[in-house]
Design a protein around this motif. Sequence first.
Motif, PDB file in Angstrom:
ATOM      1  N   GLY A  99      -0.277  12.985  -0.847  1.00 55.54           N
ATOM      2  CA  GLY A  99       0.219  12.911   0.520  1.00 55.54           C
ATOM      3  C   GLY A  99       1.574  13.573   0.653  1.00 55.54           C
ATOM      4  O   GLY A  99       2.327  13.692  -0.316  1.00 55.54           O
ATOM      5  N   ALA A 132       9.209  11.988  -2.562  1.00 51.95           N
ATOM      6  CA  ALA A 132       7.990  11.556  -3.270  1.00 51.95           C
ATOM      7  C   ALA A 132       6.839  12.481  -2.861  1.00 51.95           C
ATOM      8  O   ALA A 132       7.048  13.544  -2.264  1.00 51.95           O
ATOM      9  CB  ALA A 132       7.679  10.098  -2.943  1.00 51.95           C
ATOM     10  N   GLN A 191       8.180   9.659   6.778  1.00 51.32           N
ATOM     11  CA  GLN A 191       8.794   8.806   5.755  1.00 51.32           C
ATOM     12  C   GLN A 191      10.240   9.243   5.531  1.00 51.32           C
ATOM     13  O   GLN A 191      10.570  10.424   5.603  1.00 51.32           O
ATOM     14  CB  GLN A 191       7.972   8.969   4.459  1.00 51.32           C
ATOM     15  N   SER A 201       4.224   2.000  -1.325  1.00 48.64           N
ATOM     16  CA  SER A 201       5.488   2.721  -1.549  1.00 48.64           C
ATOM     17  C   SER A 201       6.537   1.739  -2.041  1.00 48.64           C
ATOM     18  O   SER A 201       6.340   0.519  -2.011  1.00 48.64           O
ATOM     19  CB  SER A 201       5.968   3.358  -0.246  1.00 48.64           C
ATOM     20  N   LEU A 224      -0.181   2.654   1.069  1.00 48.57           N
ATOM     21  CA  LEU A 224      -0.585   4.067   1.085  1.00 48.57           C
ATOM     22  C   LEU A 224      -2.057   4.210   0.703  1.00 48.57           C
ATOM     23  O   LEU A 224      -2.564   5.314   0.549  1.00 48.57           O
ATOM     24  CB  LEU A 224       0.306   4.866   0.112  1.00 48.57           C
ATOM     25  N   CYS A 227       5.641   9.634  -8.811  1.00 50.94           N
ATOM     26  CA  CYS A 227       5.059  10.958  -8.515  1.00 50.94           C
ATOM     27  C   CYS A 227       5.632  11.993  -9.482  1.00 50.94           C
ATOM     28  O   CYS A 227       4.911  12.859 -10.008  1.00 50.94           O
ATOM     29  CB  CYS A 227       5.396  11.381  -7.087  1.00 50.94           C
TER      30      CYS A 227
END
Length: 268
Positions: free
Chosen positions: A12, A19, A45, A110, A116, A211
């Motif tokens: 994403g 991230a 975000q 998150s 998510l 990530c």
Amino acid sequence: MSAPPRVLTVAGSDSGGGAGIQADLKTMLALGVHGMSVVTAVTAQNSLGVQGAWELPVEAVRAQFRSVVDDIGVQAVKTGMLASAELVEAVAELIAATDAPAVVDPVGISKHGDSLLAASALESVRTKLLPAATVATPNLDEVAELAGVHVGSESDLREAAAAVLSYGPRWVLIKGGHLPGEAVDLLTDGSEEHWLRAPRHDNRHTHGTGCTLASAIASQLAKGQSVPQAVAAAKEYVTGAIAAGFALGGGIGPVDHGWALTRGTRGA
Ligand SMILES: Nc1ncnc2c1ncn2[C@@H]1O[C@H](COP(=O)(O)OP(=O)(O)OP(=O)(O)O)[C@@H](O)[C@H]1O
Ligand SMILES: Cc1ncc(CO)c(N)n1
């Protein structure tokens, strides 16, 4: 000039740049590979949390993947936020049909506690995505959600690893980053065990650690390293990035993906 190894992230977008896809591509640049992306969802975000999230249609995800793999080719794939059962299943099928090693970060929530991944997708992660993984990299919340094992201290990491391995990934890296004390992770394939330890950096600016670590592993695998070598090099990279994490916005700032490239170059 010869082309660098190619690495694909399926994840994403994080509009704040710390991230998700943005962390993945920055990590890949820092580690000397050519980064490519399949966007699965777009999030609004920032350092304070996730204000909105929109999934892409499964067709758009399949088409991006095919465009990259059919022409450019990949030496490693990394997966992150997959949002829904439908996307988890489509991505699991795509990576299972690709020869390249796959690093699966089974992103659930998150750092701010925003979801998510739909709860209805957990079973597809267990039965479709994890079996297609060369390395799965759950954090402690994801181990609890996926395998029902609650890790309270380092001595529980072995049980957590065994529980995740039972779903079929070749290797599992349990990230103990949320435990107090040293930042300790356990990598195992069920026979070999590698404990990875780093000093805990007392820095709240840790947005994007997971990530970054998974993308670093994929980058090192693409360069031809073994899984234990790739994970050790990736741990070193993420530890440096956490040490250099900086404040942005009013909440949790990002790790510094460029820490090894930009030392001494951030002045005027
Ligand atoms: N404060 C810290 N100091 C040093 N290493 C850390 C720290 N916090 C996490 N780590 C390490 O960072 C890596 C990522 O682990 P972590 O548990 O933070 O992932 P995550 O929860 O999936 O991250 P994300 O917030 O991106 O979802 C692991 O190697 C972990 O040990
Ligand atoms: C898009 C995205 N993927 C993964 C994470 C990991 O926490 C995040 N915060 N945002």
